[in-house]
Design a protein around this motif. Sequence first.
Motif, PDB file in Angstrom:
ATOM      1  N   THR A  80      -5.516   3.206  -5.596  1.00  0.00           N
ATOM      2  CA  THR A  80      -4.363   2.760  -4.806  1.00  0.00           C
ATOM      3  C   THR A  80      -4.659   1.440  -4.109  1.00  0.00           C
ATOM      4  O   THR A  80      -3.848   0.509  -4.144  1.00  0.00           O
ATOM      5  CB  THR A  80      -3.989   3.823  -3.747  1.00  0.00           C
ATOM      6  N   GLN A  81      -5.824   1.352  -3.473  1.00  0.00           N
ATOM      7  CA  GLN A  81      -6.163   0.133  -2.737  1.00  0.00           C
ATOM      8  C   GLN A  81      -6.337  -1.059  -3.677  1.00  0.00           C
ATOM      9  O   GLN A  81      -5.880  -2.170  -3.388  1.00  0.00           O
ATOM     10  CB  GLN A  81      -7.440   0.353  -1.924  1.00  0.00           C
ATOM     11  N   MET A  82      -6.965  -0.835  -4.834  1.00  0.00           N
ATOM     12  CA  MET A  82      -7.163  -1.912  -5.809  1.00  0.00           C
ATOM     13  C   MET A  82      -5.820  -2.413  -6.339  1.00  0.00           C
ATOM     14  O   MET A  82      -5.598  -3.617  -6.482  1.00  0.00           O
ATOM     15  CB  MET A  82      -8.036  -1.418  -6.972  1.00  0.00           C
ATOM     16  N   THR A  83      -4.924  -1.483  -6.617  1.00  0.00           N
ATOM     17  CA  THR A  83      -3.604  -1.847  -7.149  1.00  0.00           C
ATOM     18  C   THR A  83      -2.763  -2.553  -6.095  1.00  0.00           C
ATOM     19  O   THR A  83      -2.081  -3.547  -6.388  1.00  0.00           O
ATOM     20  CB  THR A  83      -2.867  -0.593  -7.654  1.00  0.00           C
ATOM     21  N   THR A 131       0.815  -1.224   0.000  1.00  0.00           N
ATOM     22  CA  THR A 131       0.000   0.000   0.000  1.00  0.00           C
ATOM     23  C   THR A 131       0.848   1.273   0.000  1.00  0.00           C
ATOM     24  O   THR A 131       0.618   2.159  -0.838  1.00  0.00           O
ATOM     25  CB  THR A 131      -0.982   0.002   1.181  1.00  0.00           C
ATOM     26  N   PRO A 132       1.830   1.430   0.923  1.00  0.00           N
ATOM     27  CA  PRO A 132       2.631   2.657   0.871  1.00  0.00           C
ATOM     28  C   PRO A 132       3.429   2.820  -0.427  1.00  0.00           C
ATOM     29  O   PRO A 132       3.631   3.942  -0.902  1.00  0.00           O
ATOM     30  CB  PRO A 132       3.571   2.534   2.076  1.00  0.00           C
ATOM     31  N   ILE A 133       3.861   1.701  -1.049  1.00  0.00           N
ATOM     32  CA  ILE A 133       4.598   1.791  -2.308  1.00  0.00           C
ATOM     33  C   ILE A 133       3.688   2.309  -3.419  1.00  0.00           C
ATOM     34  O   ILE A 133       4.051   3.233  -4.158  1.00  0.00           O
ATOM     35  CB  ILE A 133       5.187   0.414  -2.702  1.00  0.00           C
ATOM     36  N   VAL A 134       2.494   1.723  -3.534  1.00  0.00           N
ATOM     37  CA  VAL A 134       1.556   2.162  -4.582  1.00  0.00           C
ATOM     38  C   VAL A 134       1.126   3.598  -4.343  1.00  0.00           C
ATOM     39  O   VAL A 134       1.048   4.406  -5.283  1.00  0.00           O
ATOM     40  CB  VAL A 134       0.315   1.234  -4.626  1.00  0.00           C
ATOM     41  N   GLU A 135       0.864   3.945  -3.095  1.00  0.00           N
ATOM     42  CA  GLU A 135       0.466   5.313  -2.749  1.00  0.00           C
ATOM     43  C   GLU A 135       1.554   6.308  -3.124  1.00  0.00           C
ATOM     44  O   GLU A 135       1.287   7.361  -3.709  1.00  0.00           O
ATOM     45  CB  GLU A 135       0.172   5.384  -1.247  1.00  0.00           C
ATOM     46  N   LEU A 136       2.795   5.954  -2.814  1.00  0.00           N
ATOM     47  CA  LEU A 136       3.921   6.840  -3.092  1.00  0.00           C
ATOM     48  C   LEU A 136       4.166   6.985  -4.593  1.00  0.00           C
ATOM     49  O   LEU A 136       4.393   8.081  -5.104  1.00  0.00           O
ATOM     50  CB  LEU A 136       5.177   6.298  -2.408  1.00  0.00           C
ATOM     51  N   VAL A 137       4.089   5.877  -5.308  1.00  0.00           N
ATOM     52  CA  VAL A 137       4.436   5.879  -6.734  1.00  0.00           C
ATOM     53  C   VAL A 137       3.319   6.450  -7.602  1.00  0.00           C
ATOM     54  O   VAL A 137       3.574   7.258  -8.501  1.00  0.00           O
ATOM     55  CB  VAL A 137       4.782   4.442  -7.198  1.00  0.00           C
ATOM     56  N   PHE A 138       2.059   6.067  -7.336  1.00  0.00           N
ATOM     57  CA  PHE A 138       0.993   6.381  -8.279  1.00  0.00           C
ATOM     58  C   PHE A 138      -0.054   7.387  -7.814  1.00  0.00           C
ATOM     59  O   PHE A 138      -0.685   8.044  -8.650  1.00  0.00           O
ATOM     60  CB  PHE A 138       0.260   5.086  -8.663  1.00  0.00           C
ATOM     61  N   GLN A 139      -0.307   7.488  -6.495  1.00  0.00           N
ATOM     62  CA  GLN A 139      -1.472   8.255  -6.046  1.00  0.00           C
ATOM     63  C   GLN A 139      -1.282   9.764  -6.203  1.00  0.00           C
ATOM     64  O   GLN A 139      -0.744  10.437  -5.353  1.00  0.00           O
ATOM     65  CB  GLN A 139      -1.824   7.922  -4.586  1.00  0.00           C
ATOM     66  N   ARG A 140      -1.787  10.274  -7.299  1.00  0.00           N
ATOM     67  CA  ARG A 140      -1.798  11.706  -7.607  1.00  0.00           C
ATOM     68  C   ARG A 140      -2.672  11.926  -8.833  1.00  0.00           C
ATOM     69  O   ARG A 140      -2.927  10.994  -9.589  1.00  0.00           O
ATOM     70  CB  ARG A 140      -0.384  12.236  -7.843  1.00  0.00           C
TER      71      ARG A 140
END
Length: 517
Positions: A346-349, A329-338
């Motif tokens: 983010t949660q689905m990924t 979760t923190p990796i996907v949030e950091l990389v993609f969430q914007r």
Amino acid sequence: MKKKQSIIKATSIIIFFTLITKILALFREVLMAAKFGSGMEADAYFIALTATGLMVGFLTSALNTTMIPILKEIELVEGKKGKIEHTNNILNITLIISAILAIVGIIGAPIIIKLLASGFEGEKFKLAVKLTQIGFPVIFFGVTVGVFSSYLHSENRFTFTAAIGLPMSIVYIIYLLILTGKFGITGLMVTSVIAILSQVLMLIPAMKKADYRYVFKVNFKDEYLKKVLLLSVPVLIGVAINDINAIVDRTIASTLLTGSISALSYAEKLKDMILGVFIAAIITVIYPLLSKASNSEDLNGLKRIIKKGFDMILLIAVPATVGLIIFATPIVELVFQRGQFDALATQMTANALVFYSIGLVTMSLQLLLIRVYYSLQDTKTPMVIGIISVAFNIGLSLILVKYMDHSGLALATSISSMVATILLLWCLGEKIGSLGIKSYIKTLLKTGVASIIMGAISYLTYRGMNGLLGVGKFYNIVSLSTAILVAIIIYAALCYIFKVEEFRTIFVTIKNKFKKE
């Protein structure tokens, strides 16, 4: 020891260049996620990219896996001049074939999209067809990259092939930063074709340095061409079967919540950071050695190389699995969430990434084992096992998607890779004799214990840093970076204490390097 160090040195060079290209590629995906999110246009683009990518993957995989052993054989019999002549003949004939396939693909795009995404209708279907038709000329350039890469690998030249992702990502990034607003998703598909062309242009100087000179030559009676084509047929079928896993995932995902296809695609990109940077580098260096040992009928040498490859893969893939599961979760949030990529995306990924990561070790070993079979010029066994694997995947996908949505598709892919790896190992033992599986299990246990301890400590570090710093994008970067640094230190120390052989070889190589300096 010197041979091990030379393999590690070559692998390190490839990892260095590949890591740079993958970072750029990740930045490309970040921009893409921000610009298009995980909605209708992104889903249509990823399906179109799958359609064109599958065809390129079929041809380039067949060339890369069959050409290298054949080129090694040609060089032994006819020398460098003969190898160049046969390379030109293979290149010209495959270009003719790819041009025909591109035309067929453009005409048959509606049928292809119906097969890949049965849930697409209306404007979404029309857009996917249009993008697929735009992208099909990429086959012509992809085949050229496959032939050039095979020739360079047969010459033990890995640097340029490791760096071909650089121009590709740069072309994408320029478009996403400057031209997206004007040309949108259609322009992005045109960019994908130009990006592959840039790879061809980059490899041309490397081919010249390897003494290659292009000559237009077409000889359909060439015995080595026939051998490549004959060996390629099971490879093509095997690649097609493996890619059916992706097709099944996307076809079923097209019937789920909008964004499911994109979530699977973005999760795959993160998983492929490990496979594409570290595992691919190991296999790239190992494969010519496997081919040489097989052509020399040196089974003991072949087994030693397989063991070396296994140990190096386990050393990387096991801790990567633990890390991706814990920090999904923190990796996907950091990389993609914007931008258009919101908290739901983010949660689905992240969910998809967790279940893809479960199969990371076996996916990595599967890639190596398939190359072992190809070095033995046995392309049929991987094909048969691939058929079994995809049948397993389809059955599991249809069951698990009912309870886990798109995450069930990722888990089915991971489980099917485990089945395939076990079968590949068993059949290889039957083919060449005992592989010394106990030593593989020993390395797996050592790296597994080290990874679990590493994961626990790094997770506590991350939670502790979050508690101290609070919530926020910058604070998340600091917390995650600190946790990863702690993880690397802990894992390295434990591998040294547990006497993991390949880690000690790397340690000695680095130590000797510093002594020389």
